[in-house]
Structure formats: C-alpha cells, structure tokens
Design a protein around this motif. Structure first.
Motif, PDB file in Angstrom:
ATOM      1  N   ALA A 228      43.091  48.491  36.953  1.00 41.23           N
ATOM      2  CA  ALA A 228      44.075  49.185  37.783  1.00 41.23           C
ATOM      3  C   ALA A 228      43.443  49.717  39.056  1.00 41.23           C
ATOM      4  O   ALA A 228      43.996  49.569  40.154  1.00 41.23           O
ATOM      5  CB  ALA A 228      44.706  50.331  36.990  1.00 41.23           C
ATOM      6  N   ASP A 229      42.271  50.328  38.923  1.00 42.19           N
ATOM      7  CA  ASP A 229      41.613  50.931  40.088  1.00 42.19           C
ATOM      8  C   ASP A 229      41.047  49.877  41.032  1.00 42.19           C
ATOM      9  O   ASP A 229      41.052  50.058  42.256  1.00 42.19           O
ATOM     10  CB  ASP A 229      40.511  51.880  39.634  1.00 42.19           C
ATOM     11  CG  ASP A 229      41.093  53.153  39.010  1.00 42.19           C
ATOM     12  OD1 ASP A 229      42.312  53.203  38.778  1.00 42.19           O
ATOM     13  OD2 ASP A 229      40.318  54.099  38.759  1.00 42.19           O
ATOM     14  N   SER A 230      40.572  48.775  40.481  1.00 37.52           N
ATOM     15  CA  SER A 230      40.099  47.674  41.327  1.00 37.52           C
ATOM     16  C   SER A 230      41.255  47.104  42.135  1.00 37.52           C
ATOM     17  O   SER A 230      41.112  46.796  43.325  1.00 37.52           O
ATOM     18  CB  SER A 230      39.470  46.572  40.471  1.00 37.52           C
ATOM     19  OG  SER A 230      38.351  47.063  39.764  1.00 37.52           O
ATOM     20  N   LEU A 231      42.418  46.982  41.485  1.00 40.69           N
ATOM     21  CA  LEU A 231      43.599  46.466  42.166  1.00 40.69           C
ATOM     22  C   LEU A 231      44.082  47.447  43.239  1.00 40.69           C
ATOM     23  O   LEU A 231      44.376  47.048  44.368  1.00 40.69           O
ATOM     24  CB  LEU A 231      44.706  46.189  41.142  1.00 40.69           C
ATOM     25  CG  LEU A 231      46.045  45.684  41.676  1.00 40.69           C
ATOM     26  CD1 LEU A 231      45.875  44.444  42.541  1.00 40.69           C
ATOM     27  CD2 LEU A 231      47.005  45.416  40.514  1.00 40.69           C
ATOM     28  N   GLY A 232      44.149  48.717  42.894  1.00 35.91           N
ATOM     29  CA  GLY A 232      44.579  49.717  43.857  1.00 35.91           C
ATOM     30  C   GLY A 232      43.657  49.794  45.059  1.00 35.91           C
ATOM     31  O   GLY A 232      44.108  49.908  46.205  1.00 35.91           O
ATOM     32  N   GLY A 255      35.827  47.564  31.607  1.00 36.20           N
ATOM     33  CA  GLY A 255      36.862  46.777  32.261  1.00 36.20           C
ATOM     34  C   GLY A 255      36.235  45.860  33.286  1.00 36.20           C
ATOM     35  O   GLY A 255      35.020  45.895  33.505  1.00 36.20           O
ATOM     36  N   THR A 256      37.049  45.044  33.929  1.00 39.50           N
ATOM     37  CA  THR A 256      36.532  44.100  34.913  1.00 39.50           C
ATOM     38  C   THR A 256      37.026  44.443  36.312  1.00 39.50           C
ATOM     39  O   THR A 256      38.131  44.947  36.492  1.00 39.50           O
ATOM     40  CB  THR A 256      36.956  42.659  34.572  1.00 39.50           C
ATOM     41  OG1 THR A 256      36.386  41.761  35.528  1.00 39.50           O
ATOM     42  CG2 THR A 256      38.481  42.493  34.612  1.00 39.50           C
ATOM     43  N   VAL A 257      36.181  44.153  37.297  1.00 39.72           N
ATOM     44  CA  VAL A 257      36.581  44.300  38.707  1.00 39.72           C
ATOM     45  C   VAL A 257      36.986  42.954  39.296  1.00 39.72           C
ATOM     46  O   VAL A 257      37.391  42.884  40.454  1.00 39.72           O
ATOM     47  CB  VAL A 257      35.437  44.925  39.544  1.00 39.72           C
ATOM     48  CG1 VAL A 257      35.110  46.326  39.052  1.00 39.72           C
ATOM     49  CG2 VAL A 257      34.187  44.037  39.520  1.00 39.72           C
ATOM     50  N   ASP A 258      36.877  41.907  38.510  1.00 37.59           N
ATOM     51  CA  ASP A 258      37.201  40.554  38.962  1.00 37.59           C
ATOM     52  C   ASP A 258      38.692  40.292  38.763  1.00 37.59           C
ATOM     53  O   ASP A 258      39.129  39.911  37.677  1.00 37.59           O
ATOM     54  CB  ASP A 258      36.363  39.532  38.194  1.00 37.59           C
ATOM     55  CG  ASP A 258      36.577  38.110  38.692  1.00 37.59           C
ATOM     56  OD1 ASP A 258      37.401  37.919  39.629  1.00 37.59           O
ATOM     57  OD2 ASP A 258      35.937  37.189  38.156  1.00 37.59           O
TER      58      ASP A 258
END
Length: 297
Positions: A228-232, A255-258
């Motif tokens: 969620a945070d990577s997307l935001g 979690g993943t950042v990819d």
C-alpha cells in the motif's frame, strides 16, 4: 494467486468504491467472522482537516461494512504529540462518537491503556517501542486507514508511519531516533492485514500537519502495508529510495515494493502525480532533533 493485492481508483461514489476495493483485495480473508478488529485512522489534528486527517465519511462507510462481519470493532488513536490535544478531543472533532454508535464500534484512547515494551533487532540494530498491550495480544485484524500525504521528516506518511500513533506516550517525539526501524518493529508486531489510504484529499509540500491539500479523489486499498505504501509513494511521484521506513520493512520480509508483482485492478501510472517535500531552514535544523534522542530531550 499472488500473495499481495492492491486496488486504486478515482472516487465516484465513496461507499460503492470502498466496497469494490475491499472485495478486490479479498478483505474477508483478513476479517474473519466474529473476529476482533482494530481500526487506526490518522487523527493528527483534533478536528477534521482535508488532506491531514482521515475522512469521517470514509470511516463511517467502512465501519458500516465491518459491523456485519466482525464480532467487535475498535477505533483507536493516541493523544496528540507534546500534549497538544487528547485522542478524546480528536474523536469529538471527527464526530466519531456518533459514527461508532451507529456502527456498533467502540473508541479507545491508546494513551489511557496499559502498555508494554516490545524489543527486537531490526536490520542489525536493537530497537524498542512501547505499545498498548491489547493491540499486541487481543486483536485478530489490525487495519490502518491513513491519508495520502507527504511528511517533511519521513518524506511520506502512509500506513506504516500511521502506526507511530499507536505509541501511547504523548512525548513520543523524544523517541524518533531509529524511527524507520521502530516503525518496522511496530509493523511486524501489529501486522496490519488491511490498509485503506484516504486520498479524497492529499497533502503536498510539507506535511504532516501543514501543506497544500489537493482534492485528488483517489482510493487505495491493499492486503499489505508495504504494498500500500509503495503504491501511495509511487502515485505521489516520490522516489521510493527516499522513504527508508518502507524499504526497511520490505527488507525485513513484511511485504514487497515491487508493484509489478502485485495483483492490481488497474495501471497505477494513470493516477500518477508530482508531489514533493519542501523543507525550510528550520526543518533542516529540526532533522537533527528528529534523529537524536539526546538532542530532542
């Protein structure tokens, strides 16, 4: 099926879009029938401010959705930093008493709850945080409901940074040293299973309590806080390398950042914006205090 899912859309009907987003990320896999659920909004102000605190309207709709499945729903927040205001002030200012009464939810001032220390080694460094005991021991599903906004000290403040509000000490500003590791420890301990990012308004320029609120009408949901945070962060146009807390949480296996490996309903690039953090001279000096408990004290 992929492990992680995320949903992003422009809001046309908030209640309908919220339900669509939850169904896409298969929220019922996280919220079991009859379970105890904790909802953590971002109430960094004693009343609703666009782009700064979580929308009471969004919370109203979300709690309505939860009430028919969860056994108990608790909405909680700690007192404002530096004794600036109480969580009870924030509940009143966001009309949460009425909203929770209608949804059958209860409110919890985390600063009034018995707390415990949690300690672990995160990325080679031992860190310790204080958390309410019931959040550690009694919650089946933790849900973070932050706002889409930048932060002058941590670059962004989304679902992971929102967890800092679970630190019950109103003087938690004295404990910012190794904050990214501490946030990772809190994320690991509380294990948020759902995230809803309120992008009805988003905050640009400074944050977390001042800046330019923009009506962006964006809703983001995920079954993982790092995703969620990577997307935001990506949607705001902020380089991920500038957000240490997300990277450390990912490195710790949370979690993943990819985003290419995340099941998504749409191409997030359609929603991309160009946000940035503008630090003043005072902000740059404050970074010294932010990163040193000795100087802060």
């Amino acid at each position: 099926m992929e492990k992680y899912s995320a949903y992003i859309s422009h809001i046309t009907n908030l209640k309908d879009d919220l339900l669509k987003s939850l169904e896409f990320v298969e929220w019922k896999n996280q919220v079991q029938k009859g379970s105890t659920v904790f909802v953590k909004p971002n109430f960094t102000y004693p009343y609703y401010k666009e782009g700064i605190t979580t929308s009471p309207e969004l919370l109203r709709f979300f709690l309505e959705i939860l009430k028919d499945r969860a056994g108990e729903v608790i909405v909680g927040e700690s007192n404002g930093g530096n004794n600036s205001f109480t969580a009870d002030d924030a509940f009143k200012g966001h009309n949460m008493h009425e909203i929770c009464r209608e949804a059958g939810a209860t409110l919890a001032n985390l600063s009034k709850m018995p707390s415990m220390s949690v300690e672990d080694t995160i990325q080679g460094r031992k860190v310790k945080v204080l958390l309410p005991k019931f959040l550690v021991n009694d919650i089946d599903c933790f849900i973070s409901v932050p706002v889409l906004k930048v932060h002058v000290m941590t670059t962004v403040t989304l679902s992971i940074k929102n967890l800092w509000g679970c630190y019950p000490d109103t003087m938690r500003c004295l404990h910012h040293q190794n904050l990214s590791r501490k946030l990772t420890l809190i994320t690991k301990t509380l294990n948020p299973r759902l995230v809803i990012i309120d992008g009805i308004y988003a905050l640009n320029g400074h944050g977390p309590m001042f800046g330019v609120a923009k009506k962006t009408s964006i809703l983001i949901s995920s079954n993982n806080p790092v995703v969620a945070d990577s997307l935001g962060t990506a949607v705001m146009g902020i380089p991920l390398k500038d957000v240490e807390s997300i990277l450390i949480a990912s490195n710790q296996g949370l979690g993943t950042v990819d985003l290419d490996n995340v099941r998504m309903n749409d191409d997030w690039r359609k929603f991309a914006m160009d946000f940035n953090v503008k630090r003043t001279l005072v902000d740059n000096l404050s970074l010294l205090l932010f990163n040193s408990e000795i100087l802060a004290k």
